[in-house]
Design an enzyme around this catalytic site. Structure first.
Site, mmCIF file in Angstrom:
data_model
loop_
_atom_site.group_PDB
_atom_site.id
_atom_site.type_symbol
_atom_site.label_atom_id
_atom_site.label_comp_id
_atom_site.label_asym_id
_atom_site.label_seq_id
_atom_site.Cartn_x
_atom_site.Cartn_y
_atom_site.Cartn_z
ATOM 1 N N GLU A 73 0.815 -1.220 0.000
ATOM 2 C CA GLU A 73 0.000 0.000 0.000
ATOM 3 C C GLU A 73 0.849 1.271 0.000
ATOM 4 O O GLU A 73 1.758 1.423 0.808
ATOM 5 C CB GLU A 73 -0.938 0.015 1.207
ATOM 6 C CG GLU A 73 -1.875 1.214 1.226
ATOM 7 C CD GLU A 73 -2.942 1.119 2.307
ATOM 8 O OE1 GLU A 73 -3.755 2.052 2.429
ATOM 9 O OE2 GLU A 73 -2.970 0.101 3.039
ATOM 10 N N LYS A 127 -8.737 -1.043 0.819
ATOM 11 C CA LYS A 127 -9.787 -1.557 1.699
ATOM 12 C C LYS A 127 -10.541 -2.629 0.925
ATOM 13 O O LYS A 127 -11.100 -2.368 -0.136
ATOM 14 C CB LYS A 127 -10.758 -0.458 2.139
ATOM 15 C CG LYS A 127 -10.312 0.267 3.379
ATOM 16 C CD LYS A 127 -10.489 -0.629 4.593
ATOM 17 C CE LYS A 127 -9.691 -0.131 5.787
ATOM 18 N NZ LYS A 127 -8.311 -0.616 5.780
#
Length: 422
Positions: free
Chosen positions: A216, A233
């Site tokens: 990420e 997410k």
């Protein structure tokens, strides 16, 4: 004048009620945390059930014993339910609840040679004595030990003190750089990092290393002052075949819950960047894009903008930190609630690693899928986002899933070390 005093009295009463509610809420959470620390009656039964299920699944991630978690299953599920209550009460929209795995980094000659050999007990392939000695490799951490206290760890559960001096104590991961290279092979993530803070007069025996295999990106700022963030997410395990992979990816893409999780953090990130960007330049060029890694599929969105001329790179990072994908929304209130719910600090986990360039460029990751190594202990942070649609059991399984890539690498590293020793 009487109406003025009446309204001010009303405000005072309302303020008092809100203050009492807040105090009661905090007291309730604190009591839950304390109660969770005392609940160990079902631990052996739970660990046996986990091991039985794990032996059938056969994945190295499932070899993780619940006894190495800061919050074991029952306690973690309680916190997920409490998050749901807070969301239902309107305190927040989303909470990114985290847990912590602690794996002792030393073994004795009386213990089995492999960190994961305790799984043999569930298949009937080892004796009771083997099962007992191997289980001592994964001890429950004390909930009162702070996350930052990396070196305060009793490791070997050896009740026979007379044999202590006769046992040869060895490190499971003696060379963290070698283990990091194995982690890179198992999960070639784009925002990986390795830092060594040990040796010399600066760190001495309290040194540690950070081994990050993060997928990420938190913030990237180019020399042209374009800022980009890529919050993650939504997570699913990889399939065993290409066809199964396609089905899983389609399920992730069509999941209402994961869409809601991601969208909330996208809105939060847009708000963070909007505070430092030229009005009208904040865009979402990619929404809910799936990225695939060695053990998981992830739902990723990309948010971009152009920084205002009076904003420095550090201003932009300060405005967006901490990463919204690790807090929840709204950010400040979520942080306050999580500080009480989690019962301890996260350390570097959910922070960021990267660089600030002299030319104004910045590139920072989000610290997930990361090991903090010391000669005595390895610590892994893990967790997931809770929203009103969350199912507690599914959240617990997702939390364990996110440790899989590290445990895969650790198992292969241990097997390689044992084979070389032989």
């Amino acid at each position: 004048s009487s109406s003025s005093s009446s309204s001010s009295g009303s405000r005072r009463r309302r303020s008092s009620v809100l203050g009492t509610s807040s105090r009661n809420e905090k007291k309730e959470i604190v009591m839950m945390v304390k109660r969770g620390r005392r609940e160990h009656d079902d631990d052996e039964e739970e660990a046996a059930a986990v091991n039985c299920r794990n032996s059938k699944e056969g994945s190295s991630a499932s070899l993780l014993s619940s006894s190495s978690l800061r919050w074991r299953k029952k306690q973690y599920l309680e916190r997920v339910h409490r998050c749901g209550d807070l969301i239902h009460d309107g305190e927040t929209y989303e909470l990114c609840l985290t847990n912590q795995v602690k794996i002792p980094n030393i073994s004795s000659s009386s213990s089995s040679s492999s960190l994961f050999s305790g799984s043999k007990a569930t298949t009937g392939g080892s004796s009771d004595s083997e099962s007992s000695s191997s289980s001592s490799l994964l001890l429950p951490p004390s909930p009162d030990v702070d996350v930052h206290d990396y070196n305060n760890t009793p490791i070997i559960n050896n009740n026979n003190s007379s044999n202590t001096n006769k046992e040869e104590v060895t490190s499971i991961v003696k060379d963290p750089l070698d283990f990091y290279q194995m982690l890179r092979i198992e999960n070639p993530a784009p925002y990986s990092a390795y830092f060594s803070f040990r040796g010399g007069c600066l760190f001495g025996e309290k040194g540690f290393c950070i081994l990050s295999s993060s997928p990420e990106r938190f913030i990237r700022i180019s020399r042209e002052r374009v800022i980009e963030s890529k919050p993650i997410k939504g997570t699913r395990p990889r399939g065993t075949t290409a066809e199964e992979d396609i089905v899983i990816k389609n399920d992730l893409k069509s999941s209402e819950k994961d869409f809601a999780e991601n969208l909330m953090i996208v809105d939060l990130t847009r708000n963070d960047l909007g505070r430092v960007c030229i009005p009208g330049t904040v865009k979402v060029p990619k929404l809910m894009h799936i990225e695939s890694y060695a053990t998981v599929h992830q739902l990723v969105s990309t948010v971009t903008g152009c920084l205002r001329t009076n904003i420095t790179s550090s201003d932009a990072v300060r405005a967006a930190f901490p990463p919204g994908s690790m807090t929840g929304a709204p950010k400040r209130r979520s942080c306050d609630l999580l500080a009480t719910l989690e019962g301890g600090r996260r350390g570097i986990y959910s922070g960021c690693i990267g660089f600030f360039g002299l030319g104004g460029g910045v590139d920072l990751n989000v610290v997930i899928r990361t090991v903090v190594w010391t000669p005595a202990m390895m610590t892994i942070g893990t967790g997931g986002a809770i929203i009103h649609m969350s199912e507690a059991e599914e959240e617990y399984e997702e939390m364990l899933l996110k440790t899989r890539v590290i445990l895969n690498a650790l198992q292969k590293y241990q097997s390689k070390t044992v084979s070389h020793a032989v």
